[in-house]
Design an enzyme around this catalytic site. Structure first.
Site, PDB file in Angstrom:
ATOM      1  N   LYS A 139       0.833  -1.201   0.000  1.00 16.84           N
ATOM      2  CA  LYS A 139       0.000   0.000   0.000  1.00 16.84           C
ATOM      3  C   LYS A 139       0.872   1.257   0.000  1.00 16.84           C
ATOM      4  O   LYS A 139       0.573   2.235  -0.691  1.00 16.84           O
ATOM      5  CB  LYS A 139      -0.907   0.006   1.233  1.00 16.84           C
ATOM      6  CG  LYS A 139      -1.755   1.270   1.341  1.00 16.84           C
ATOM      7  CD  LYS A 139      -2.730   1.203   2.507  1.00 16.84           C
ATOM      8  CE  LYS A 139      -3.565   2.481   2.587  1.00 16.84           C
ATOM      9  NZ  LYS A 139      -4.593   2.422   3.650  1.00 16.84           N
ATOM     10  N   HIS A 274      -7.976 -30.656 -34.213  1.00 19.53           N
ATOM     11  CA  HIS A 274      -9.023 -29.732 -33.762  1.00 19.53           C
ATOM     12  C   HIS A 274      -9.780 -30.303 -32.564  1.00 19.53           C
ATOM     13  O   HIS A 274     -11.008 -30.291 -32.501  1.00 19.53           O
ATOM     14  CB  HIS A 274      -9.980 -29.411 -34.907  1.00 19.53           C
ATOM     15  CG  HIS A 274      -9.322 -28.693 -36.038  1.00 19.53           C
ATOM     16  ND1 HIS A 274      -9.899 -28.549 -37.268  1.00 19.53           N
ATOM     17  CD2 HIS A 274      -8.113 -28.085 -36.119  1.00 19.53           C
ATOM     18  CE1 HIS A 274      -9.074 -27.891 -38.074  1.00 19.53           C
ATOM     19  NE2 HIS A 274      -7.992 -27.594 -37.381  1.00 19.53           N
TER      20      HIS A 274
END
Length: 522
Positions: A139, A274
């Site tokens: 922070k 695929h």
């Protein structure tokens, strides 16, 4: 402030990797080292001067180390805004010194869970002071650098941090505590409380790689794995070839998942295109399995993905090299196989180590507009108890073996799935159609086409078993299989027209078994 010298550093790590070298580099720059417990001992053993946190706070570590850094002398030194007069006055009034760097990695909660430790041990490995310091420092990153990853130690050895570095480190720190809390919340909800689907779900993951693009070039993509480490395709070692694409990973995963169904069986080869298998076979040798799998659909196999359930040998690698292949995944590869593939610069060779357990439990996630769908993995396996003969004729032992093989493959084919198999090899595969009849016809057509290309007298669907991933809603799909030459059928059953389908099977002299288990894969 842009650049800040590191005058005081607080080091408190669970993973001691690199911490002594960092301590030496900082001490050489005149940084005061403050530390706790085992970290302080490691630094002192290396001959470094270390100030205990207890000296900073005026309180000893207590309660088996649960309380040591939760004190204003620590958090005031982290959160104080240096150029705010009120903050500066408070720090001076209470004798709080500024801390310019915090190096923390947290108690190994996930590793403790992974070891199947008892509940009390798991709870003790929930870090409290560490995340608090991380968040405080992150922070206040305008003034404080927070490091949670040993890979970032190198940027600290100059004794100065820049604002850009501190911003980067703060972002990583908040991600680290978020992932840590997510793992704890997941354990409490899913494991400790036994909730199959907790009210809130968080996924602690780390990025392994940014990919060239997604399914299409205009899409972005990246690969992530659980913080505890990835296995399977995500954790595979790539020996050669260019970077894997999104589609490569997707197809390779489909191939590995299917071949893993045979991890305790004979040598088996899976060819995927695929995300659907276009050829699967088991045989006495890997090269024979490859040839049989390729024969199912040699056209689709071009540019495909191959997975095997045995270490690759040179002869099989040579055969695979006969056509263009994107990716080969194997538990391992001998020197001859590696040498063969080394001549194919664009082929990616992935070594997976142990194959995944097909019966392992877990959850699958799929995004939809505005949300996500989560379900358990399809780990259902076919047992003798599930099989129910519903026709007048029971399958022969060979037909039953082919039924089982076809059923295993069908589990990994996009629905509506139809798979013909004979003698441990697929003969034709129909995938992803809007109705089951068309899948049956397409699979039969592919088998006929394969026979013509191979110069066989008849397609391998003659005398085959056919698997359907869900029930036949009408007899027409089954009759298409009869026309293709199948002699046995395996399907879940459960249609309101089961009697009609069974009657059609009896009329054709088929043997049919129900499994009572569906394997849709969309």
């Amino acid at each position: 402030m842009t650049s800040i010298p590191i005058r005081r550093a607080l080091l408190s790590v669970s993973d001691k990797t690199g911490i002594v070298d960092l301590g030496r580099a900082l001490a050489a720059r005149g940084t005061e080292l403050v530390s706790t417990g085992g970290t302080a001992s490691a630094l002192r053993d290396a001959g470094l001067t270390v100030r205990d946190v207890s000296d900073l706070t005026g309180f000893p570590e207590m309660m088996d180390g649960r309380v040591k850094t939760l004190h204003p002398a620590v958090h005031g030194g982290l959160l104080g805004v240096r150029d705010d007069p009120a903050h500066a006055a408070a720090m001076a009034a209470h004798g709080i010194g500024a801390i310019d760097l915090v190096v923390v990695n947290l108690y190994p909660f996930e590793a403790t869970v992974a070891k199947r430790a008892d509940r009390d041990t798991v709870i003790e490995n929930i870090d409290i002071g560490g995340p608090s310091m991380v968040r405080s420092a992150a922070k206040n990153h305008a003034y404080v650098a927070i490091v949670t990853d040993p890979a970032d130690y190198a940027m600290l050895k100059g004794g100065v941090t820049t604002i850009d570095q501190r911003r980067l480190l703060a972002a990583k720190a908040f991600a680290a505590t978020a992932a840590y809390d997510a793992a704890i919340a997941g354990w409490f909800g899913h494991v400790d409380q036994g909730a199959r689907f907790p009210d809130r779900v968080t996924l602690p993951m780390r990025k392994l790689a940014e990919l060239r693009y997604g399914e299409n070039p205009h899409q972005l993509a990246a690969l992530y794995a659980p913080n505890t480490g990835g296995d399977g395709i995500a954790g595979a070692q790539q020996l050669q070839g260019k970077e894997l694409s999104y589609n490569n990973y997707n197809d390779a995963d489909a191939a590995l998942e299917l071949v893993s169904e045979f991890r305790d069986g004979p040598p088996t080869v899976v060819i995927v295109k695929h995300a659907n298998p276009c050829g699967v076979a088991s045989a006495d040798t890997l090269i024979d399995a490859y040839r049989a799998a390729l024969a199912c659909d040699s056209v689709s196999a071009f540019g495909g993905i191959i997975a095997v359930n045995r270490p690759l040998d040179g002869a099989t690698a040579e055969a695979i090299s006969g056509i263009f292949t994107e990716v080969v995944a194997a538990p391992d590869a001998d020197a001859d196989a590696r040498a063969v593939f080394a001549r194919k610069k664009n082929l990616r060779l992935l070594l997976t180590g142990d194959l995944p357990d097909p019966a392992r439990k877990g959850r699958m996630l799929k995004s939809i507009a505005g949300g996500f769908l989560i379900q358990s993995r399809d780990f259902g396996t076919l047992t003798d108890e599930l099989l129910k003969v519903v026709t007048r004729r029971a399958p022969t032992p060979q037909e039953l073996a082919d039924c089982r093989f076809a059923w295993t493959v069908a589990k990994h084919v996009k629905s509506n799935a139809i798979v013909y198999a004979r003698d441990g090899a697929t003969a034709g595969i129909g995938a992803g159609q809007m109705n089951r009849l068309e899948s049956a016809r397409i699979a039969a057509w592919k088998a006929k086409d394969a026979a013509e290309k191979a110069g066989w007298e008849a397609p391998r669907t003659i005398g085959s078993a056919v698997a359907s991933d869900a029930f036949f809603p009408f007899a027409d799909g089954l009759l298409a299989a009869v026309e293709a030459g199948a002699t046995a059928v395996i399907q879940p059953g459960g249609s309101i027209r089961d009697d009609e389908v069974i009657a059609a099977a009896d009329a054709a002299g088929l043997a049919m078994v129900f499994t009572g288990m569906r394997h849709f894969r969309h």
